[in-house]
Scaffold this motif. Sequence first.
Motif, PDB file in Angstrom:
ATOM      1  N   PRO A  26       0.794  -1.227   0.000  1.00  0.00           N
ATOM      2  CA  PRO A  26       0.000   0.000   0.000  1.00  0.00           C
ATOM      3  C   PRO A  26       0.824   1.275   0.000  1.00  0.00           C
ATOM      4  O   PRO A  26       0.440   2.251  -0.626  1.00  0.00           O
ATOM      5  CB  PRO A  26      -0.839  -0.113   1.266  1.00  0.00           C
ATOM      6  CG  PRO A  26      -0.063  -1.022   2.157  1.00  0.00           C
ATOM      7  CD  PRO A  26       0.619  -1.993   1.238  1.00  0.00           C
ATOM      8  N   PHE A  27       1.961   1.283   0.675  1.00  0.00           N
ATOM      9  CA  PHE A  27       2.746   2.513   0.733  1.00  0.00           C
ATOM     10  C   PHE A  27       3.422   2.811  -0.604  1.00  0.00           C
ATOM     11  O   PHE A  27       3.617   3.969  -0.964  1.00  0.00           O
ATOM     12  CB  PHE A  27       3.749   2.475   1.885  1.00  0.00           C
ATOM     13  CG  PHE A  27       3.066   2.536   3.214  1.00  0.00           C
ATOM     14  CD1 PHE A  27       2.470   3.709   3.643  1.00  0.00           C
ATOM     15  CD2 PHE A  27       2.975   1.414   4.012  1.00  0.00           C
ATOM     16  CE1 PHE A  27       1.803   3.774   4.848  1.00  0.00           C
ATOM     17  CE2 PHE A  27       2.313   1.460   5.228  1.00  0.00           C
ATOM     18  CZ  PHE A  27       1.719   2.644   5.649  1.00  0.00           C
ATOM     19  N   THR A  28       3.763   1.763  -1.347  1.00  0.00           N
ATOM     20  CA  THR A  28       4.296   1.967  -2.687  1.00  0.00           C
ATOM     21  C   THR A  28       3.248   2.634  -3.556  1.00  0.00           C
ATOM     22  O   THR A  28       3.516   3.618  -4.247  1.00  0.00           O
ATOM     23  CB  THR A  28       4.714   0.619  -3.313  1.00  0.00           C
ATOM     24  OG1 THR A  28       5.711   0.025  -2.486  1.00  0.00           O
ATOM     25  CG2 THR A  28       5.249   0.809  -4.716  1.00  0.00           C
ATOM     26  N   LEU A  29       2.024   2.104  -3.521  1.00  0.00           N
ATOM     27  CA  LEU A  29       0.933   2.684  -4.308  1.00  0.00           C
ATOM     28  C   LEU A  29       0.624   4.104  -3.843  1.00  0.00           C
ATOM     29  O   LEU A  29       0.352   4.992  -4.654  1.00  0.00           O
ATOM     30  CB  LEU A  29      -0.318   1.823  -4.217  1.00  0.00           C
ATOM     31  CG  LEU A  29      -0.225   0.422  -4.823  1.00  0.00           C
ATOM     32  CD1 LEU A  29      -1.554  -0.296  -4.683  1.00  0.00           C
ATOM     33  CD2 LEU A  29       0.208   0.467  -6.261  1.00  0.00           C
ATOM     34  N   LEU A  30       0.652   4.317  -2.531  1.00  0.00           N
ATOM     35  CA  LEU A  30       0.372   5.650  -1.998  1.00  0.00           C
ATOM     36  C   LEU A  30       1.416   6.669  -2.463  1.00  0.00           C
ATOM     37  O   LEU A  30       1.063   7.797  -2.812  1.00  0.00           O
ATOM     38  CB  LEU A  30       0.313   5.612  -0.472  1.00  0.00           C
ATOM     39  CG  LEU A  30      -0.118   6.900   0.211  1.00  0.00           C
ATOM     40  CD1 LEU A  30      -1.529   7.292  -0.210  1.00  0.00           C
ATOM     41  CD2 LEU A  30      -0.029   6.756   1.717  1.00  0.00           C
ATOM     42  N   THR A  31       2.678   6.277  -2.523  1.00  0.00           N
ATOM     43  CA  THR A  31       3.700   7.217  -2.991  1.00  0.00           C
ATOM     44  C   THR A  31       3.534   7.525  -4.478  1.00  0.00           C
ATOM     45  O   THR A  31       3.733   8.657  -4.899  1.00  0.00           O
ATOM     46  CB  THR A  31       5.131   6.710  -2.727  1.00  0.00           C
ATOM     47  OG1 THR A  31       5.315   5.450  -3.360  1.00  0.00           O
ATOM     48  CG2 THR A  31       5.412   6.607  -1.242  1.00  0.00           C
ATOM     49  N   PHE A  32       3.127   6.526  -5.272  1.00  0.00           N
ATOM     50  CA  PHE A  32       2.874   6.792  -6.694  1.00  0.00           C
ATOM     51  C   PHE A  32       1.655   7.700  -6.857  1.00  0.00           C
ATOM     52  O   PHE A  32       1.637   8.592  -7.705  1.00  0.00           O
ATOM     53  CB  PHE A  32       2.672   5.494  -7.478  1.00  0.00           C
ATOM     54  CG  PHE A  32       3.946   4.786  -7.800  1.00  0.00           C
ATOM     55  CD1 PHE A  32       4.989   5.443  -8.435  1.00  0.00           C
ATOM     56  CD2 PHE A  32       4.106   3.449  -7.493  1.00  0.00           C
ATOM     57  CE1 PHE A  32       6.170   4.785  -8.755  1.00  0.00           C
ATOM     58  CE2 PHE A  32       5.271   2.776  -7.802  1.00  0.00           C
ATOM     59  CZ  PHE A  32       6.305   3.449  -8.429  1.00  0.00           C
ATOM     60  N   ALA A  33       0.617   7.497  -6.044  1.00  0.00           N
ATOM     61  CA  ALA A  33      -0.563   8.365  -6.102  1.00  0.00           C
ATOM     62  C   ALA A  33      -0.200   9.788  -5.690  1.00  0.00           C
ATOM     63  O   ALA A  33      -0.648  10.755  -6.313  1.00  0.00           O
ATOM     64  CB  ALA A  33      -1.665   7.806  -5.196  1.00  0.00           C
ATOM     65  N   LEU A  34       0.604   9.920  -4.656  1.00  0.00           N
ATOM     66  CA  LEU A  34       1.048  11.237  -4.202  1.00  0.00           C
ATOM     67  C   LEU A  34       1.899  11.926  -5.268  1.00  0.00           C
ATOM     68  O   LEU A  34       1.727  13.115  -5.538  1.00  0.00           O
ATOM     69  CB  LEU A  34       1.841  11.109  -2.902  1.00  0.00           C
ATOM     70  CG  LEU A  34       2.359  12.401  -2.286  1.00  0.00           C
ATOM     71  CD1 LEU A  34       1.208  13.321  -1.918  1.00  0.00           C
ATOM     72  CD2 LEU A  34       3.212  12.099  -1.076  1.00  0.00           C
ATOM     73  N   GLU A  35       2.770  11.162  -5.902  1.00  0.00           N
ATOM     74  CA  GLU A  35       3.589  11.717  -6.982  1.00  0.00           C
ATOM     75  C   GLU A  35       2.710  12.223  -8.117  1.00  0.00           C
ATOM     76  O   GLU A  35       2.922  13.311  -8.648  1.00  0.00           O
ATOM     77  CB  GLU A  35       4.542  10.655  -7.509  1.00  0.00           C
ATOM     78  CG  GLU A  35       5.390  11.120  -8.660  1.00  0.00           C
ATOM     79  CD  GLU A  35       6.283  10.026  -9.219  1.00  0.00           C
ATOM     80  OE1 GLU A  35       6.843  10.266 -10.294  1.00  0.00           O
ATOM     81  OE2 GLU A  35       6.416   8.960  -8.593  1.00  0.00           O
ATOM     82  N   ASN A  36       1.705  11.446  -8.481  1.00  0.00           N
ATOM     83  CA  ASN A  36       0.792  11.853  -9.551  1.00  0.00           C
ATOM     84  C   ASN A  36       0.014  13.098  -9.152  1.00  0.00           C
ATOM     85  O   ASN A  36      -0.227  13.984  -9.967  1.00  0.00           O
ATOM     86  CB  ASN A  36      -0.157  10.713  -9.899  1.00  0.00           C
ATOM     87  CG  ASN A  36      -0.888  10.945 -11.194  1.00  0.00           C
ATOM     88  OD1 ASN A  36      -0.514  11.785 -11.999  1.00  0.00           O
ATOM     89  ND2 ASN A  36      -1.933  10.203 -11.408  1.00  0.00           N
ATOM     90  N   GLU A  37      -0.373  13.186  -7.906  1.00  0.00           N
ATOM     91  CA  GLU A  37      -1.116  14.349  -7.406  1.00  0.00           C
ATOM     92  C   GLU A  37      -0.251  15.613  -7.458  1.00  0.00           C
ATOM     93  O   GLU A  37      -0.718  16.674  -7.862  1.00  0.00           O
ATOM     94  CB  GLU A  37      -1.571  14.087  -5.967  1.00  0.00           C
ATOM     95  CG  GLU A  37      -2.422  15.166  -5.383  1.00  0.00           C
ATOM     96  CD  GLU A  37      -3.849  15.161  -5.910  1.00  0.00           C
ATOM     97  OE1 GLU A  37      -4.479  16.231  -5.843  1.00  0.00           O
ATOM     98  OE2 GLU A  37      -4.348  14.120  -6.373  1.00  0.00           O
TER      99      GLU A  37
END
Length: 92
Positions: A73-84
Motif C-alpha cells: 500500500p505505501f508503494t501505491l500511496l507514494t505513486f498516487a502522491l507523486e501523480n497528485e
Amino acid sequence: MKIKTWTWVLAIALFGTLIYLPSLRFQYTLDDGIYSHFNRVTVKGLEEWQEVFKYGSMNFIEISPTNTGIYRPFTLLTFALENELVGKFDRG
C-alpha cells in the motif's frame, strides 16, 4: 552532554535524504510502470487514496487485474502522491 532525541531524528532524516537525493533524476524501472502508469487508483492521484489499503496491489492494474496477495500500500500511496503533486504520468 546528552544529545536530544529530535537531534538524532533530524540527523537520520538528513542522512537518508542525502543518500537518496541522486535518485531524483532516475527513471522508472522494472515493475514501477505496473504500479504507477497502469494502475486505476494511482493515476487518479489522491482522489481514491484509501483504496490502496483495502486490497492487494495487483487488484488495480488496468491490464489484467488479479488478487495475487501482493500487498504494497505505501508503494501505491507514494505513486498516487507523486501523480497528485507532479501531474499525470508520462506513459511514453
